[in-house]
Design an enzyme around this catalytic site. Structure first.
Site, PDB file in Angstrom:
ATOM      1  N   ILE A 144     -69.812 -71.738  -5.417  1.00 15.20           N
ATOM      2  CA  ILE A 144     -69.515 -73.158  -5.257  1.00 15.20           C
ATOM      3  C   ILE A 144     -68.871 -73.417  -3.895  1.00 15.20           C
ATOM      4  O   ILE A 144     -68.773 -74.554  -3.444  1.00 15.20           O
ATOM      5  CB  ILE A 144     -68.587 -73.650  -6.392  1.00 15.20           C
ATOM      6  CG1 ILE A 144     -68.722 -75.173  -6.618  1.00 15.20           C
ATOM      7  CG2 ILE A 144     -67.148 -73.275  -6.124  1.00 15.20           C
ATOM      8  CD1 ILE A 144     -69.955 -75.595  -7.332  1.00 15.20           C
ATOM      9  N   SER A 145     -68.436 -72.337  -3.234  1.00 17.45           N
ATOM     10  CA  SER A 145     -67.723 -72.430  -1.960  1.00 17.45           C
ATOM     11  C   SER A 145     -68.667 -72.226  -0.779  1.00 17.45           C
ATOM     12  O   SER A 145     -69.175 -71.123  -0.575  1.00 17.45           O
ATOM     13  CB  SER A 145     -66.604 -71.378  -1.914  1.00 17.45           C
ATOM     14  OG  SER A 145     -66.173 -71.147  -0.594  1.00 17.45           O
ATOM     15  N   PRO A 146     -68.894 -73.265   0.044  1.00 12.07           N
ATOM     16  CA  PRO A 146     -69.801 -73.100   1.196  1.00 12.07           C
ATOM     17  C   PRO A 146     -69.212 -72.201   2.275  1.00 12.07           C
ATOM     18  O   PRO A 146     -69.943 -71.485   2.956  1.00 12.07           O
ATOM     19  CB  PRO A 146     -69.994 -74.535   1.703  1.00 12.07           C
ATOM     20  CG  PRO A 146     -68.754 -75.262   1.254  1.00 12.07           C
ATOM     21  CD  PRO A 146     -68.372 -74.639  -0.053  1.00 12.07           C
ATOM     22  N   SER A 173     -67.489 -69.634   1.761  1.00  8.68           N
ATOM     23  CA  SER A 173     -67.725 -68.262   1.313  1.00  8.68           C
ATOM     24  C   SER A 173     -69.098 -67.774   1.759  1.00  8.68           C
ATOM     25  O   SER A 173     -69.274 -66.592   2.070  1.00  8.68           O
ATOM     26  CB  SER A 173     -67.621 -68.170  -0.215  1.00  8.68           C
ATOM     27  OG  SER A 173     -66.298 -68.348  -0.662  1.00  8.68           O
TER      28      SER A 173
END
Length: 221
Positions: A13-15, A17
């Site tokens: 869900i973390s861009p 990342s």
């Protein structure tokens, strides 16, 4: 000294990342490191630390939209921010996806890297769902998993071993001091060193005695 273990705690869900993931993948054959992917649950980390999503602060959210566009170009990673990106994020739970990745990591870890990448592509490049079983099976097929293997992993996501593994990995990230993602932990000189975000990899290199050559380095000749 042996190779430095570098762990990447991430959630699809973390861009940011995704940016760290691709950069570290490029550096694992340039730096003297062993790169280990650690799928964890960002929602759990945010809850345990009291952190809030960037979109909760309008000005920060506005900046993040511009920042990710610039970072995606700089890192050469196809993150595409849509105008309703934050609604897309807030309306999506990554828990099932992260459990699926955990199940694959436990049973067929050779697929973890391509599968993780396909989740990011589907969510951040194509703006498609990653929370429903049918969507997860599409991602798995794109990553090269057989229908049989994908179905088996899907059945595992509600099992205690998978749930516990994801909880334990998330707790481990918290133990290292993580409050968001990506959380990069380098085990160097006898102690773990935490680096938060995709823009601290130059500092990571400095600490472990490696040279940062930009987000898209040329391999060693």
């Amino acid at each position: 000294m042996g190779r430095t273990l570098v762990e990447l705690f991430y959630d699809v869900i973390s861009p940011y990342s995704w940016l760290a993931f691709e950069a570290l993948c490029r550096y694992r054959h340039i730096w003297d490191i062993d790169l280990r992917f650690r799928p964890a649950f960002l929602g759990g980390i945010m809850q345990q630390t009291g952190n809030k999503p960037p979109a909760m602060l309008p000005k920060r959210g506005e900046y993040m939209l511009k920042d990710l566009k610039r970072m995606a170009k700089y890192y050469q990673v196809p993150v595409h921010m849509s105008p309703d990106a934050f609604q897309h994020i807030m309306g999506t739970s990554s828990l099932t996806a992260m459990r699926f990745l955990t199940a694959i990591d436990m049973t067929n870890p050779q697929y973890l890297e391509p599968l993780t990448r396909e989740f990011w592509i589907r969510f951040w490049s194509q703006h498609e769902d990653i929370s429903q079983p049918e969507s997860i099976l599409v991602v798995a097929r794109q990553a090269g998993l057989s229908a049989e293997l994908s179905q088996k992993a899907l059945e595992m996501i509600s099992s205690p071993p998978v749930k516990d593994r994801l909880k334990d990995t998330t707790a481990e990230a918290l133990k290292y001091g993580a409050f968001g993602m990506p959380a990069v932990v380098a085990h160097y000189d006898g102690e773990p060193q935490l680096f938060f975000g995709s823009d601290r990899l130059e500092l990571l290199g400095s600490i472990i005695g490696e040279k940062w050559l930009g987000p898209v380095p040329s391999p060693k000749l």
